[in-house]
Design an enzyme around this catalytic site. Sequence first.
Site, short mmCIF file in Angstrom:
data_model
loop_
_atom_site.label_atom_id
_atom_site.label_comp_id
_atom_site.label_asym_id
_atom_site.label_seq_id
_atom_site.Cartn_x
_atom_site.Cartn_y
_atom_site.Cartn_z
N ASN A 116 -8.11 7.32 4.07
CA ASN A 116 -7.62 5.59 3.47
C ASN A 116 -7.46 4.60 5.03
OD1 ASN A 116 -6.31 8.00 2.65
ND2 ASN A 116 -5.38 6.25 1.16
N GLU A 168 -6.30 11.42 -2.88
CA GLU A 168 -5.23 11.81 -2.91
C GLU A 168 -4.71 12.17 -4.23
OE1 GLU A 168 -4.92 7.43 -1.49
OE2 GLU A 168 -3.48 7.69 -2.70
N ASN A 186 0.64 -0.95 0.18
CA ASN A 186 -0.61 0.12 0.26
C ASN A 186 0.60 1.00 0.01
OD1 ASN A 186 0.23 0.72 3.12
ND2 ASN A 186 -1.43 -1.01 3.52
N HIS A 197 -9.54 -0.43 -1.43
CA HIS A 197 -10.10 -0.89 0.04
C HIS A 197 -11.34 -1.69 -0.03
CE1 HIS A 197 -7.53 3.79 0.49
NE2 HIS A 197 -7.36 2.99 -0.24
P1 FAD Z 1 -5.39 -7.49 4.81
O1 FAD Z 1 -4.17 -6.24 5.06
O2 FAD Z 1 -5.89 -8.16 3.61
O3 FAD Z 1 -4.24 -9.05 5.41
C1 FAD Z 1 -5.01 -9.88 5.23
C2 FAD Z 1 -4.02 -11.25 5.32
O4 FAD Z 1 -4.52 -12.45 4.97
C3 FAD Z 1 -3.34 -11.30 3.24
O5 FAD Z 1 -1.63 -11.17 4.02
C4 FAD Z 1 -3.57 -12.50 2.96
O6 FAD Z 1 -2.40 -13.10 1.84
C5 FAD Z 1 -3.87 -13.48 4.14
N1 FAD Z 1 -4.53 -14.26 3.81
C6 FAD Z 1 -6.11 -14.60 2.88
N2 FAD Z 1 -6.32 -15.27 3.06
C7 FAD Z 1 -6.29 -16.74 3.59
C8 FAD Z 1 -6.06 -17.78 3.87
N3 FAD Z 1 -7.39 -18.18 3.28
N4 FAD Z 1 -5.43 -18.27 4.36
C9 FAD Z 1 -4.12 -17.21 5.03
N5 FAD Z 1 -3.70 -16.43 5.01
C10 FAD Z 1 -5.06 -15.33 3.98
N6 FAD Z 1 -5.10 2.41 2.76
C11 FAD Z 1 -4.58 2.73 3.76
O7 FAD Z 1 -4.62 2.67 4.58
N7 FAD Z 1 -3.72 3.68 3.03
C12 FAD Z 1 -2.55 3.60 1.60
O8 FAD Z 1 -1.90 4.26 1.31
C13 FAD Z 1 -3.69 2.44 1.17
N8 FAD Z 1 -3.06 1.89 -0.10
C14 FAD Z 1 -3.15 1.05 -0.87
C15 FAD Z 1 -2.45 0.30 -1.45
C16 FAD Z 1 -3.42 -0.42 -2.35
C17 FAD Z 1 -2.12 -1.25 -3.84
C18 FAD Z 1 -3.80 -1.57 -1.65
C19 FAD Z 1 -3.99 -3.15 -2.12
C20 FAD Z 1 -4.38 -1.08 -0.93
C21 FAD Z 1 -4.27 -0.09 -0.15
N9 FAD Z 1 -4.79 0.58 1.11
C22 FAD Z 1 -4.19 1.27 1.80
C23 FAD Z 1 -5.35 -0.60 1.79
C24 FAD Z 1 -4.96 -1.39 3.14
O9 FAD Z 1 -3.63 -1.77 2.21
C25 FAD Z 1 -6.27 -2.48 3.72
O10 FAD Z 1 -6.76 -2.11 3.99
C26 FAD Z 1 -5.58 -3.22 4.71
O11 FAD Z 1 -4.52 -3.66 3.84
C27 FAD Z 1 -6.53 -4.32 4.83
O12 FAD Z 1 -6.10 -4.71 6.52
P2 FAD Z 1 -6.50 -5.85 6.67
O13 FAD Z 1 -5.76 -6.36 7.87
O14 FAD Z 1 -8.34 -6.29 6.80
O15 FAD Z 1 -5.84 -7.47 5.88
#
Ligand code: FAD
Length: 500
Positions: free
Chosen positions: A478, A355, A113, A440
């Site tokens: 974000n 942004e 991200n 997101h």
């Molecule tokens: P994630 O961070 O998605 O973590 C979930 C994890 O679980 C992953 O590593 C995945 O591989 C793993 N997983 C999934 N299914 C399974 C399974 N069945 N078994 C084992 N493991 C599994 N947000 C911001 O606030 N600021 C930003 O600047 C920003 N920029 C972004 C840019 C990009 C290109 C992207 C893709 C996202 C961006 N985001 C940003 C969004 C932010 O990264 C997400 O909102 C955040 O990572 C979500 O957190 P989470 O804990 O819900 O899950």
Amino acid sequence: NDGDTMPVLVIGTGYGGAVAALRLAQAGQNVIMVEKGMSWTQPGSDGKVFCNMLNPDGRSYWLRTETDQPINHFMGAPYNKSISSYTGVLDSEQFSGIRIYQGRGVGGGSLVNGGMAVTPKQENFASILPSVDAGPMYSTYYPRANAGLKVNNIDQTWFQGADCYQFARVGIKQAQRSGFAYTFVPNVYDFNYMKQEQASTAPRSALDAEVIYGNNYGKNSLDKTYLAAASGTGKVTIVPQHVVTTVAPANGGGYSVSMNQIDTSGNTVKAKTVTAQKVFFAAGSVGTSKLLVTQKATGKLPNLPDSVGTGWGNNGNVMVARQNQAWDATGSLQSCIPCVGIDNWADSGGPAFAEVSPFPAGIETFASLYLAITKNPNRGTFTYNSGTGGVDLNWQTAWNQPSIDCAKRIFDKINSKEGTIYRTDLFGEYKTWGDDFAYHPLGGCVLNVSTDNYGRLTPYPGLYVIDGSLIPGLTTVNPFVTITALAERNIEKIIAEDFH
Ligand code: FAD
């Protein structure tokens, strides 16, 4: 290992999972974390762990033979490149009406991200998480999250003279000329490191087109913050390249969790089943939703509420680019870390927080690119598909029209003031809006709807949800600081009440 028993298993190593693991370990619990993606620590043949956006290889995408770039056209021509299929760091997961980008690896989304670490305005919080008391969130949990994530602010004096932020200064100037408010946005990328990149005294990362396929330097992703602290307790073991498939009550108590160990081609090398007393779903909005609707539909966890899978939104994401006049060059050197947002959320006719995004082409493009977060009321639902054995999402591309309408309130005005036009060559042929993908994903197992007010799946004591799936589709900014702060709040309660 197959047959192991353990007190706590966390599925996924993104924000929610990392907070759960650290706080549980500090409370004395032994924790196993399983992660589908790789542990991104070994350099490739070029000496780097991650590839950049200008020269993507297999490390860029999760099991694809061609890149699937958010900006997939240039001058109207397709812009994707052939790559070798590998368990790369960015997944572009295609549903019928939207593709959803997600991080894959130890650290989840933090690996890919933009690091923009935004605490929403308190006045908007009730619309984000209506059942959560805002007072402690703003006095305790948001500050705790910001500290844990190592959020820092840009030096505004440096910003004014840095070549790599010319695009952002143009963005500010144009927003101001059209009467829009703007704000500097905090980040987890170390801005002091970026100063050294700009001065050519340290290897470049943000200034070398690195971000969505990972940063080799500079970014304090979760593997350098929460997960490093969790591992440092000696009580947390992280197991990468394991995909959880089923969770069901175990005979004799706890939960039986099945998973496939995979190789870097995505093939299963070993199937394993373990028993955990408590299981935290932290696979992200899409990953957790998919797991839960599947367990319910296939009879593994039949008593999950019917609401599981509902309440999914894209945080109102829409992208757009404008073509500037010749006197508004945006710079051939651009930092991939955004640091400015145009804040038009107070416009009740169409709230948007946009942004000012980098467009690191390595050449002057005169383009200004934006990722807008907008107030889009549409919500999608995940359902299990018994024909394919997969999970569908009913979101339709047309549901993003409200987001386009919000964003137009900013950019139509700027175009009219500047005498400029939208670019129509970046998101397809003659296509202005990047309206068919999202960065997101939020929701699918909404707090106080599918869980109790702290993420407990109450029909199944010992099962918890602690990631972005708890948030009902929109954070107004974000999302990851809010995901982290909510996880901090929930885990504190769960440790106090459920771990004795
Ligand atoms: P994630 O961070 O998605 O973590 C979930 C994890 O679980 C992953 O590593 C995945 O591989 C793993 N997983 C999934 N299914 C399974 C399974 N069945 N078994 C084992 N493991 C599994 N947000 C911001 O606030 N600021 C930003 O600047 C920003 N920029 C972004 C840019 C990009 C290109 C992207 C893709 C996202 C961006 N985001 C940003 C969004 C932010 O990264 C997400 O909102 C955040 O990572 C979500 O957190 P989470 O804990 O819900 O899950």
